[in-house]
Design a protein around this motif. Structure first.
Motif, PDB file in Angstrom:
ATOM      1  N   MET B  59      -1.999  42.124  48.631  1.00 34.59           N
ATOM      2  CA  MET B  59      -0.591  42.022  48.922  1.00 34.59           C
ATOM      3  C   MET B  59      -0.281  42.990  49.964  1.00 34.59           C
ATOM      4  O   MET B  59       0.750  42.583  50.803  1.00 34.59           O
ATOM      5  CB  MET B  59      -0.054  42.513  47.451  1.00 34.59           C
ATOM      6  CG  MET B  59      -0.061  41.212  46.417  1.00 34.59           C
ATOM      7  SD  MET B  59       0.837  41.558  45.093  1.00 34.59           S
ATOM      8  CE  MET B  59       2.493  40.730  45.450  1.00 34.59           C
ATOM      9  N   HIS B 117      -6.396  37.683  45.586  1.00 30.57           N
ATOM     10  CA  HIS B 117      -7.137  38.432  46.612  1.00 30.57           C
ATOM     11  C   HIS B 117      -8.112  37.475  47.335  1.00 30.57           C
ATOM     12  O   HIS B 117      -8.685  37.714  48.496  1.00 30.57           O
ATOM     13  CB  HIS B 117      -7.866  39.642  46.453  1.00 30.57           C
ATOM     14  CG  HIS B 117      -8.848  39.466  45.366  1.00 30.57           C
ATOM     15  ND1 HIS B 117      -8.829  39.292  44.320  1.00 30.57           N
ATOM     16  CD2 HIS B 117     -10.233  39.842  45.881  1.00 30.57           C
ATOM     17  CE1 HIS B 117      -9.986  39.245  43.745  1.00 30.57           C
ATOM     18  NE2 HIS B 117     -11.042  39.582  44.780  1.00 30.57           N
ATOM     19  N   GLN B 124      -1.452  33.120  50.202  1.00 29.73           N
ATOM     20  CA  GLN B 124      -1.201  34.502  49.915  1.00 29.73           C
ATOM     21  C   GLN B 124       0.269  34.556  50.562  1.00 29.73           C
ATOM     22  O   GLN B 124       1.312  35.226  49.700  1.00 29.73           O
ATOM     23  CB  GLN B 124      -1.839  35.409  50.600  1.00 29.73           C
ATOM     24  CG  GLN B 124      -3.260  35.483  49.935  1.00 29.73           C
ATOM     25  CD  GLN B 124      -4.291  36.670  50.281  1.00 29.73           C
ATOM     26  OE1 GLN B 124      -4.048  37.144  51.437  1.00 29.73           O
ATOM     27  NE2 GLN B 124      -5.238  37.077  49.407  1.00 29.73           N
ATOM     28  N   MET B 128       3.825  35.141  48.438  1.00 32.83           N
ATOM     29  CA  MET B 128       4.715  36.269  48.617  1.00 32.83           C
ATOM     30  C   MET B 128       6.248  35.870  48.962  1.00 32.83           C
ATOM     31  O   MET B 128       7.173  36.603  48.752  1.00 32.83           O
ATOM     32  CB  MET B 128       4.199  37.403  49.685  1.00 32.83           C
ATOM     33  CG  MET B 128       2.630  37.769  49.383  1.00 32.83           C
ATOM     34  SD  MET B 128       2.719  39.323  48.333  1.00 32.83           S
ATOM     35  CE  MET B 128       2.833  40.494  49.535  1.00 32.83           C
ATOM     36  N   ILE B 157       8.345  42.438  43.908  1.00 37.80           N
ATOM     37  CA  ILE B 157       8.052  42.305  45.524  1.00 37.80           C
ATOM     38  C   ILE B 157       8.469  43.328  46.255  1.00 37.80           C
ATOM     39  O   ILE B 157       8.061  43.808  47.416  1.00 37.80           O
ATOM     40  CB  ILE B 157       8.545  40.916  45.984  1.00 37.80           C
ATOM     41  CG1 ILE B 157       7.823  40.567  47.287  1.00 37.80           C
ATOM     42  CG2 ILE B 157       9.780  40.587  45.768  1.00 37.80           C
ATOM     43  CD1 ILE B 157       6.642  40.397  47.533  1.00 37.80           C
TER      44      ILE B 157
END
Lengths: 570, 206
Positions: B59, B117, B124, B128, B157
């Motif tokens: 992240m 991951h 990804q 997000m 986040i």
């Protein structure tokens, strides 16, 4: 008879901060044997500055503050910009050393915890008072008249400035007398742009260098500033004035100084027969051992509030209301400056210009309101100044933006537009109801905890309101594309009393012993061998930063005291 | 050097004993000179599981990826986040963080067939961005809301972004290789040219 007495010391100086260091230097250089007492722990110049030059990645939490711990142990001090894990060692732990905080009207009492006291932590801004400041009480009837004027203190300002090293620019302003200046620090391109615009569109405003006790030229044993940035972490090259770098080494070099750290003063012992203080009683903060020392004279330089606390603790049959308090003024007329961001502007000028090095100060706008013969119709008394700050926006001012990845990274790493801020410092009127006193609560040494009763008056509120309005006018004239000002100003939104860390008064100076604790030489009216030379003596507050004035009065008082001592008058 | 310090040094040199063994020890904070101390991120990690470490690293790298310059992982940001979440967050913030990790840890393998991951970069980023879209009303995003220590009810986040950005630009790698770092300038010049692609100065923080 008195000549036969053997004294431990010629003089005892309580405190080793800005004024204690000066008293130690001046008295030892006159050949007197001096004991300096410091409640804080020992701290060696150059060796003890544990946060100096530490990069962010070495500092715990990379500089983010451990909030719960700070709230528990340093609830007031942690509000100060200079408080961090890189400086925490310099501040007094408030949980271990409490004072009474009124929940409704808290007073922010900021205390140091090392040799050198707050001289390590101060903002280093040094401005002379003008004759207008010394006449203010007399002119508008608040407080009592000052027993000294500008001409009395001017030579002592010079004496102090030459030794501490002050950089600044002479402007020839009557309301802000020029001093002995080293060469001023350079300006940023935007600051010059703003100055050019103000000269046309706001000609009543002077934008000048802040006058700062940071060297731009070497002095003996001290180097010119290397522009690393956060002075308050300590400076091994002695580039800013502190007791450690300057006055204490000078005092030590005479061989006449004894300095005891971890030593808290309990009281001064008054001798009714001689009408003088005979001895000082102390407690070791580590071992709790109690001790006393005799001396010919005593200088209280423990800081405003702390010095008055000592006098209040030193009651006797002759002085049931506190030592040297026949006037009843002791503890009253407590003052501070209000401070805060009066206005901030966003600028897109000089975007292709940047700076190299960290200049440890902004610029300065001297007082321009209520000057003699001007502004006759204002509905407030006295005035204010602005300290300025010029910042380039960067990742720290924009990390909460939306987005991810290479674009975010690239935008965060580059400089944004400029911010130019005006932080107003306003004068505070001397009022009897603003005071400190001893509460019934005791601390871990069995000494009374100090309590405060202080509120801002309408005049301070009006000064802040005017400072915000004028800041907006100035920022617009300066060419800001967007301005933000301090809004809805009331005592609740203003800085807390004490938050300016310019607390002063409580043992004021004046010619009339019925109204003042000290005479014009900082000598107690009631006790000839007692001098108080920290901010306690202040009879009014001006709007300028006070430390230079404390130092000048301390040096002057030392000269007088040594002369009197030699003449057998003490 | 005073007598006590001298005695202390003399005893240490003769016996080889450490100051602490002799009972003369200063507190650790008095002893440590920060500039020569280990980096903060060298501290012991004990807050996350290995799987959570993979997730946090991935992240952080989405927030600040390696480009032609180093990214979050290169700068040790995952270590920073773990230390801060374990030692610095208050209970409320830590609970939000732990719940946020658990959500990604359980939801992503179900929805995408792989842990976060191991997903490709575009997926990804999409995940997000979804989290950010859901969090968009948080005060964390308010204009100029940066002069504060933290926002305790900020969504997961926002926590990840703030700690990643803060940890990155205050890291040695971020300061030296992405920003510009000059700890000892020796002079001040208020007017040097700034090219369109040049970075800001790093620190020092106050």
């Amino acid at each position: 008879m008195r000549e036969a007495i053997q004294y431990d010391f010629d003089a005892v100086v309580v405190g080793s901060g800005i004024t204690g260091g000066w008293a130690a230097k001046e008295l030892t250089e006159k050949g007197l044997k001096v004991l300096v007492l410091e409640r804080g722990r020992d701290l060696q110049h150059g060796k003890g500055y544990r946060g100096e030059h530490a990069p962010d990645w070495k500092v715990p939490y990379h500089g983010k503050k451990p909030r719960e711990f700070y709230e528990e142990e340093y609830p007031m001090a942690n509000r100060v910009y200079a408080f961090s894990e890189a400086t925490r060692q310099y501040w007094l732990n408030e949980k271990q050393n409490p004072y009474v905080v009124d929940k409704q009207d808290p007073f922010m009492w900021i205390r140091g915890n090392t040799v050198g006291g707050r001289s390590l932590l101060w903002g280093r801004q040094v401005y002379r008072w003008s004759e207008m400041d010394f006449r203010a009480n007399e002119r508008d009837g608040h407080g009592i008249p000052w027993p000294v004027g500008y001409d009395d203190i001017a030579p002592w300002y010079s004496h102090v400035e030459k030794f501490i090293g002050v950089n600044g620019k002479a402007e020839g302003l009557p309301q802000l007398p020029d001093g002995e200046f080293q060469k001023p620090m350079p300006w940023m391109a935007l600051e010059r742009t703003i100055q050019r615009r103000l000269q046309k569109k706001a000609p009543d405003i002077t934008l000048t260098n802040a006058r700062v006790a940071v060297l731009t030229e070497d002095l003996p044993g001290r180097s010119a500033c290397h522009y690393c940035g956060p002075c308050h972490r300590g400076c091994s090259t002695g580039s800013y004035f502190s007791s450690q770098a300057s006055t204490l080494p000078a005092a030590r070099a005479t061989g006449n100084m004894t300095l005891k750290s971890n030593t808290l003063v309990e009281r001064l012992q008054y001798d009714a027969e001689t009408g003088r203080i005979a001895s000082i009683h102390v407690v070791d903060t580590e071992t709790r051992e109690r001790q006393s020392f005799s001396a010919r004279m005593f200088f209280l330089c423990a800081s405003t509030v702390a010095s008055t606390q000592i006098l209040m603790q030193s009651t006797s049959e002759q002085f049931p209301q506190g030592l040297a308090n026949r006037s009843g003024a002791l503890g009253h007329y407590l003052m501070d400056h209000t401070l805060g961001m009066s206005g901030m502007g966003l600028f897109y000028d000089d975007m292709d210009s940047y700076y190299y090095g960290n200049r440890p100060t902004g610029l300065y706008v001297p007082r321009f309101r209520n000057l003699e013969g001007e502004d006759e119709n204002l509905d407030f008394l006295r005035g204010y100044n602005y300290q300025t700050a010029t910042l380039r926006m960067d990742w720290q001012t924009s990390f909460n933006t939306k987005g991810f990845g290479a674009d975010l990274k690239n935008s965060l790493r580059k400089p944004g537009p400029w911010l130019f801020a005006l932080a107003g410092f306003t004068e505070c009127l001397p009022r009897e109801s603003n005071r400190m006193y001893l509460s019934k609560k005791l601390d871990r040494f069995g000494l009374p905890q100090v309590a405060f009763d202080m509120r801002w008056s309408d005049n301070e509120v009006k000064l802040r309101q005017d400072a915000a309005q004028q800041a907006t006018r100035i920022l617009r004239a300066a060419g800001a594309v967007f301005t933000m000002g301090e809004e809805n100003i009331s005592p609740e939104t203003m800085s807390l009393p004490g938050e300016g860390i310019h607390e002063m008064g409580t043992a004021r100076m004046g010619n009339d012993p019925a109204q003042a604790v000290l005479n014009k030489w900082n000598q107690a009216h009631d006790v000839p061998n007692l001098f108080v030379t920290d901010g306690s003596f202040m009879t009014s507050a001006s709007c300028v930063n006070p430390s230079l004035t404390y130092m000048a009065f301390t040096a002057r008082a030392c000269d007088y005291a040594a002369t009197q001592l030699a003449a057998g008058q003490l | 050097m005073n007598r006590r310090e001298f005695m202390q040094c003399a005893v240490i040199m003769i016996s080889g004993a450490s100051a602490a063994q002799l009972g003369f020890a200063l507190s650790p904070e008095q002893e440590t000179y920060l500039a020569t101390a280990p980096d903060y991120i060298a501290g012991e990690l004990n807050f996350l599981t290995p799987a959570q470490r993979n997730l946090v690293a991935a992240m952080a790298e989405v927030v600040i990826p390696r480009t032609e310059t180093p990214g979050a992982i290169d700068a040790g940001v995952p270590r920073f986040i773990e230390l801060m979440a374990g030692d610095w967050f208050n209970d409320q913030e830590r609970a939000i963080f732990v719940a946020g990790l658990a959500d990604i840890e359980t939801r992503i393998p179900v929805d995408y067939g792989k842990p976060f991951h191991l997903l490709e970069a575009s997926l990804q980023l999409e995940i997000m961005q979804d989290l950010e879209a859901q969090a968009k009303d948080s005060a964390w995003y308010d204009f100029a809301n940066v002069q504060r220590q933290f926002i305790s009810d900020a969504p997961f986040i926002c926590q990840v972004k703030e700690l990643t950005i803060w940890g990155f630009f205050t890291s040695e790698v971020g300061a030296r290789e992405v920003l510009r770092y000059e700890p000892m300038p020796m002079r001040f010049d208020g007017d040097i040219p700034l090219g369109p692609d040049e970075s800001t100065w790093a620190g020092p923080s106050f």
